[in-house]
Write a protein that holds these residues in place. Structure first.
Motif, PDB file in Angstrom:
ATOM      1  N   MET A  82       3.978   4.470  -6.608  1.00  6.74           N
ATOM      2  CA  MET A  82       4.339   3.649  -7.750  1.00  6.74           C
ATOM      3  C   MET A  82       3.234   2.661  -8.072  1.00  6.74           C
ATOM      4  O   MET A  82       2.907   2.432  -9.240  1.00  6.74           O
ATOM      5  CB  MET A  82       5.644   2.903  -7.453  1.00  6.74           C
ATOM      6  CG  MET A  82       6.108   2.020  -8.602  1.00  6.74           C
ATOM      7  SD  MET A  82       7.729   1.283  -8.299  1.00  6.74           S
ATOM      8  CE  MET A  82       7.344   0.225  -6.903  1.00  6.74           C
ATOM      9  N   VAL A  83       2.637   2.083  -7.036  1.00 11.65           N
ATOM     10  CA  VAL A  83       1.579   1.109  -7.245  1.00 11.65           C
ATOM     11  C   VAL A  83       0.408   1.739  -7.984  1.00 11.65           C
ATOM     12  O   VAL A  83      -0.101   1.207  -8.969  1.00 11.65           O
ATOM     13  CB  VAL A  83       1.105   0.517  -5.905  1.00 11.65           C
ATOM     14  CG1 VAL A  83      -0.181  -0.262  -6.084  1.00 11.65           C
ATOM     15  CG2 VAL A  83       2.185  -0.375  -5.316  1.00 11.65           C
ATOM     16  N   LEU A  84      -0.041   2.877  -7.518  1.00 13.17           N
ATOM     17  CA  LEU A  84      -1.218   3.503  -8.114  1.00 13.17           C
ATOM     18  C   LEU A  84      -0.974   3.962  -9.541  1.00 13.17           C
ATOM     19  O   LEU A  84      -1.888   4.023 -10.350  1.00 13.17           O
ATOM     20  CB  LEU A  84      -1.669   4.684  -7.255  1.00 13.17           C
ATOM     21  CG  LEU A  84      -2.198   4.309  -5.873  1.00 13.17           C
ATOM     22  CD1 LEU A  84      -2.609   5.555  -5.112  1.00 13.17           C
ATOM     23  CD2 LEU A  84      -3.367   3.352  -5.973  1.00 13.17           C
ATOM     24  N   GLU A  85       0.277   4.274  -9.843  1.00 10.34           N
ATOM     25  CA  GLU A  85       0.583   4.768 -11.179  1.00 10.34           C
ATOM     26  C   GLU A  85       0.833   3.641 -12.176  1.00 10.34           C
ATOM     27  O   GLU A  85       0.646   3.817 -13.375  1.00 10.34           O
ATOM     28  CB  GLU A  85       1.814   5.682 -11.126  1.00 10.34           C
ATOM     29  CG  GLU A  85       1.549   6.998 -10.395  1.00 10.34           C
ATOM     30  CD  GLU A  85       2.819   7.799 -10.163  1.00 10.34           C
ATOM     31  OE1 GLU A  85       3.881   7.321 -10.604  1.00 10.34           O
ATOM     32  OE2 GLU A  85       2.743   8.871  -9.549  1.00 10.34           O
ATOM     33  N   THR A  86       1.273   2.474 -11.688  1.00  7.56           N
ATOM     34  CA  THR A  86       1.715   1.445 -12.619  1.00  7.56           C
ATOM     35  C   THR A  86       0.898   0.166 -12.600  1.00  7.56           C
ATOM     36  O   THR A  86       0.941  -0.612 -13.544  1.00  7.56           O
ATOM     37  CB  THR A  86       3.186   1.075 -12.340  1.00  7.56           C
ATOM     38  OG1 THR A  86       3.296   0.548 -11.014  1.00  7.56           O
ATOM     39  CG2 THR A  86       4.082   2.304 -12.477  1.00  7.56           C
ATOM     40  N   VAL A  87       0.158  -0.126 -11.536  1.00  4.42           N
ATOM     41  CA  VAL A  87      -0.522  -1.418 -11.466  1.00  4.42           C
ATOM     42  C   VAL A  87      -2.009  -1.248 -11.746  1.00  4.42           C
ATOM     43  O   VAL A  87      -2.840  -1.289 -10.848  1.00  4.42           O
ATOM     44  CB  VAL A  87      -0.302  -2.087 -10.097  1.00  4.42           C
ATOM     45  CG1 VAL A  87      -0.833  -3.521 -10.125  1.00  4.42           C
ATOM     46  CG2 VAL A  87       1.171  -2.113  -9.758  1.00  4.42           C
ATOM     47  N   ARG A  88      -2.352  -1.069 -12.996  1.00  6.72           N
ATOM     48  CA  ARG A  88      -3.760  -0.930 -13.356  1.00  6.72           C
ATOM     49  C   ARG A  88      -4.549  -2.209 -13.109  1.00  6.72           C
ATOM     50  O   ARG A  88      -5.734  -2.146 -12.769  1.00  6.72           O
ATOM     51  CB  ARG A  88      -3.886  -0.500 -14.828  1.00  6.72           C
ATOM     52  CG  ARG A  88      -3.360   0.893 -15.119  1.00  6.72           C
ATOM     53  CD  ARG A  88      -3.738   1.326 -16.528  1.00  6.72           C
ATOM     54  NE  ARG A  88      -5.163   1.428 -16.670  1.00  6.72           N
ATOM     55  CZ  ARG A  88      -5.882   2.485 -16.291  1.00  6.72           C
ATOM     56  NH1 ARG A  88      -5.284   3.512 -15.717  1.00  6.72           N
ATOM     57  NH2 ARG A  88      -7.179   2.513 -16.464  1.00  6.72           N
ATOM     58  N   PRO A  89      -3.955  -3.387 -13.274  1.00 13.19           N
ATOM     59  CA  PRO A  89      -4.764  -4.601 -13.090  1.00 13.19           C
ATOM     60  C   PRO A  89      -5.089  -4.938 -11.639  1.00 13.19           C
ATOM     61  O   PRO A  89      -5.858  -5.866 -11.399  1.00 13.19           O
ATOM     62  CB  PRO A  89      -3.876  -5.714 -13.699  1.00 13.19           C
ATOM     63  CG  PRO A  89      -2.849  -5.007 -14.510  1.00 13.19           C
ATOM     64  CD  PRO A  89      -2.630  -3.710 -13.830  1.00 13.19           C
ATOM     65  N   ALA A  90      -4.494  -4.245 -10.670  1.00 12.64           N
ATOM     66  CA  ALA A  90      -4.749  -4.592  -9.270  1.00 12.64           C
ATOM     67  C   ALA A  90      -6.141  -4.152  -8.843  1.00 12.64           C
ATOM     68  O   ALA A  90      -6.573  -3.046  -9.148  1.00 12.64           O
ATOM     69  CB  ALA A  90      -3.694  -3.958  -8.367  1.00 12.64           C
ATOM     70  N   HIS A  91      -6.844  -5.038  -8.123  1.00 11.23           N
ATOM     71  CA  HIS A  91      -8.161  -4.707  -7.607  1.00 11.23           C
ATOM     72  C   HIS A  91      -8.082  -4.122  -6.205  1.00 11.23           C
ATOM     73  O   HIS A  91      -8.889  -3.275  -5.835  1.00 11.23           O
ATOM     74  CB  HIS A  91      -9.041  -5.966  -7.561  1.00 11.23           C
ATOM     75  CG  HIS A  91      -9.350  -6.518  -8.912  1.00 11.23           C
ATOM     76  ND1 HIS A  91      -9.195  -7.849  -9.231  1.00 11.23           N
ATOM     77  CD2 HIS A  91      -9.797  -5.914 -10.038  1.00 11.23           C
ATOM     78  CE1 HIS A  91      -9.543  -8.037 -10.487  1.00 11.23           C
ATOM     79  NE2 HIS A  91      -9.915  -6.896 -10.998  1.00 11.23           N
ATOM     80  N   GLN A  92      -7.141  -4.618  -5.415  1.00  7.00           N
ATOM     81  CA  GLN A  92      -7.018  -4.167  -4.034  1.00  7.00           C
ATOM     82  C   GLN A  92      -5.551  -3.931  -3.715  1.00  7.00           C
ATOM     83  O   GLN A  92      -4.672  -4.661  -4.179  1.00  7.00           O
ATOM     84  CB  GLN A  92      -7.567  -5.222  -3.062  1.00  7.00           C
ATOM     85  CG  GLN A  92      -9.071  -5.275  -2.981  1.00  7.00           C
ATOM     86  CD  GLN A  92      -9.631  -4.292  -1.958  1.00  7.00           C
ATOM     87  OE1 GLN A  92      -8.883  -3.669  -1.211  1.00  7.00           O
ATOM     88  NE2 GLN A  92     -10.931  -4.163  -1.908  1.00  7.00           N
ATOM     89  N   PHE A  93      -5.294  -2.901  -2.898  1.00  6.68           N
ATOM     90  CA  PHE A  93      -3.949  -2.608  -2.417  1.00  6.68           C
ATOM     91  C   PHE A  93      -3.959  -2.746  -0.898  1.00  6.68           C
ATOM     92  O   PHE A  93      -4.764  -2.108  -0.229  1.00  6.68           O
ATOM     93  CB  PHE A  93      -3.534  -1.183  -2.787  1.00  6.68           C
ATOM     94  CG  PHE A  93      -3.570  -0.917  -4.260  1.00  6.68           C
ATOM     95  CD1 PHE A  93      -2.469  -1.191  -5.060  1.00  6.68           C
ATOM     96  CD2 PHE A  93      -4.701  -0.399  -4.855  1.00  6.68           C
ATOM     97  CE1 PHE A  93      -2.505  -0.944  -6.419  1.00  6.68           C
ATOM     98  CE2 PHE A  93      -4.750  -0.155  -6.211  1.00  6.68           C
ATOM     99  CZ  PHE A  93      -3.642  -0.433  -6.999  1.00  6.68           C
ATOM    100  N   LEU A  94      -3.069  -3.561  -0.374  1.00  5.30           N
ATOM    101  CA  LEU A  94      -2.987  -3.740   1.069  1.00  5.30           C
ATOM    102  C   LEU A  94      -1.577  -3.425   1.541  1.00  5.30           C
ATOM    103  O   LEU A  94      -0.605  -3.682   0.823  1.00  5.30           O
ATOM    104  CB  LEU A  94      -3.352  -5.178   1.458  1.00  5.30           C
ATOM    105  CG  LEU A  94      -4.805  -5.592   1.235  1.00  5.30           C
ATOM    106  CD1 LEU A  94      -4.992  -7.069   1.570  1.00  5.30           C
ATOM    107  CD2 LEU A  94      -5.745  -4.746   2.077  1.00  5.30           C
ATOM    108  N   PRO A  95      -1.449  -2.878   2.746  1.00  4.92           N
ATOM    109  CA  PRO A  95      -0.119  -2.529   3.255  1.00  4.92           C
ATOM    110  C   PRO A  95       0.669  -3.778   3.631  1.00  4.92           C
ATOM    111  O   PRO A  95       0.107  -4.804   3.992  1.00  4.92           O
ATOM    112  CB  PRO A  95      -0.430  -1.677   4.494  1.00  4.92           C
ATOM    113  CG  PRO A  95      -1.757  -2.184   4.954  1.00  4.92           C
ATOM    114  CD  PRO A  95      -2.512  -2.528   3.700  1.00  4.92           C
ATOM    115  N   LYS A  96       1.973  -3.665   3.525  1.00  2.00           N
ATOM    116  CA  LYS A  96       2.851  -4.756   3.932  1.00  2.00           C
ATOM    117  C   LYS A  96       3.755  -4.244   5.055  1.00  2.00           C
ATOM    118  O   LYS A  96       4.379  -3.186   4.886  1.00  2.00           O
ATOM    119  CB  LYS A  96       3.690  -5.215   2.743  1.00  2.00           C
ATOM    120  CG  LYS A  96       4.519  -6.456   3.009  1.00  2.00           C
ATOM    121  CD  LYS A  96       5.289  -6.864   1.767  1.00  2.00           C
ATOM    122  CE  LYS A  96       6.116  -8.113   2.057  1.00  2.00           C
ATOM    123  NZ  LYS A  96       6.907  -8.526   0.869  1.00  2.00           N
TER     124      LYS A  96
END
Length: 407
Positions: free
Chosen positions: A90-104
């Motif tokens: 979901m993150v990769l498909e919907t959050v275009r403005p994110a620069h970094q993705f980190l696990p929670k």
């Protein structure tokens, strides 16, 4: 001045934990904490932040919605999203403005390292004109899904070559692209590569990461919307520069790591052109037209029309995506290595020379003005006398041409 960082999470215990985690950073960071997106946006309205860290799953305004608003109202912020493993698609498909993705949950040291590293890229954005260009980018290509998954695998202590190859094999288009590129003349391999596993074993994980990143970026380009931008020639120049940078590093007896950094930086040195052409097609057409008319170099015309160059924009993008520092620095300064103030052989020097020699040896546009070699930088590095040998070695690489399929 302290760095302003905003943490947004709907779980109060998470915010409390963040306060405790970074208590010792109060001397360097001015931290604020919000329990939901609207509260965070109200804080931003009062004073912008340098970094925004948001949870993905929040009631009402989720992380995707929140970060889209942050991009509008606080465009200069570095935007980091925290997500559970199940949220990744979901993150990769919907959050275009994110620069970094980190696990929670995210380890404090990991989050701090990402923030510190991202902030270190500020060197690229000391000029307000550069900040303005970056703030106007609304189609910043997201990291390809496969690249993110590869980073997950590679974050393990001992990543499995077989697992990495298996991941690439899951994507038919990526597998075909990787194998086609690996078997091209640019790699100089003396054997035909017929499987993703073979490619990973021959090239190494860092090079495969760069290939996945590059292929993912170029696959996102809309060729029909920008017919004046010759994607294949840009690809060819990028691969050629990477190949020559690696050859120069080999000529100097550089370590395996330096050779790989030189190759990867050469491969990605012009990625900023793609980003600028994608986001500002009309203005970039003017840049290309001006170059064809002999008004100046690409670098000159980009700065005239944008106030920033592809080198700066590309370095920013790659740095935020977590590409290695020597690669980011080489991309950032590949036209102006003297600004590095660190003489001596490096991936930056290799890419600077390789970029110029590739343009000399493989002429695509006769009318284009070429960026000059930095003779003072080469002299300060004590390597001026090596230029003829590098030119001969690179000419030999180009002359070898494609390697026959049956070798």
């Amino acid at each position: 001045m302290k760095t302003r960082i905003l943490f947004v999470d709907d779980e109060s215990n998470v915010l409390s934990a963040l306060r405790r985690m970074f208590h010792d950073m109060r001397g360097e960071w001015d931290m604020a904490f919000a329990g939901d997106g609207p509260t965070g946006l109200a804080m931003i309205a009062e004073q912008p932040f340098d970094v925004v860290v948001a949870d993905m799953r929040m009631p009402g305004m989720d992380g995707a919605m929140f970060l889209r608003e942050v991009q509008v109202h606080n465009p200069g912020a570095i935007r980091i999203v925290l997500s559970g493993h199940s949220d990744r698609n979901m993150v990769l498909e919907t959050v275009r403005p994110a620069h970094q993705f980190l696990p929670k949950p995210c380890q404090p040291a990991e989050l701090k390292a990402v923030i510190d590293r991202s902030l270190s890229l500020r060197e690229v954005f000391l000029d307000d004109r550069v900040k303005d260009v970056v703030a106007r980018i609304d189609r910043l290509p997201t990291v390809p899904r496969l690249y993110v998954d590869l980073l997950d695998l590679l974050s393990k202590e001992e990543p499995s070559m077989r697992e990495v190859a298996g991941l690439i094999a899951q994507d038919v288009g990526m597998s075909a692209g990787i194998l086609k590129l690996v078997n091209s003349a640019f790699f100089g391999l003396r054997t035909h590569v017929s499987s993703p596993a073979h490619a990973v074993n021959l090239l190494g994980l860092d090079v495969v990461k760069a290939l996945v990143l590059g292929v993912g970026l170029f696959d996102r380009f809309d060729k029909d919307a920008f017919r004046d931008f010759d994607l294949e020639k840009l690809w060819g120049h990028s691969f050629g520069t990477g190949r020559l940078a690696r050859e120069i590093a080999e000529q100097e007896g550089a370590t395996v790591a330096v050779r790989e950094y030189a190759y990867i930086a050469g491969l990605l040195h012009d990625v900023g052109k793609l980003v600028m052409a994608t986001n500002f097609p009309d203005a970039y057409r003017d840049v290309i037209a001006a170059c064809r008319e002999g008004q100046g170099t690409i670098l000159d015309m980009e700065r005239m029309h944008f106030g920033a160059s592809h080198a700066e924009v590309g370095a920013y993008l790659l740095g935020l995506w977590g590409v290695e520092d020597p690669v980011v620095r080489a991309v950032y300064l590949h036209h102006e290595p003297g600004r590095d103030h660190r003489a001596g052989f490096s991936p930056l020097l290799a890419v600077h020379v390789a970029n110029r020699l590739e343009h000399e040896l493989v002429v695509i546009h006769q009318g284009y003005a070429l960026n000059p070699l930095d003779d003072l930088y080469l002299a300060a590095s004590g390597l001026s006398e090596r230029l003829p040998a590098w030119r001969d070695a690179c000419a030999a690489v180009v002359a070898r041409g494609p390697i026959p399929e049956d070798i």
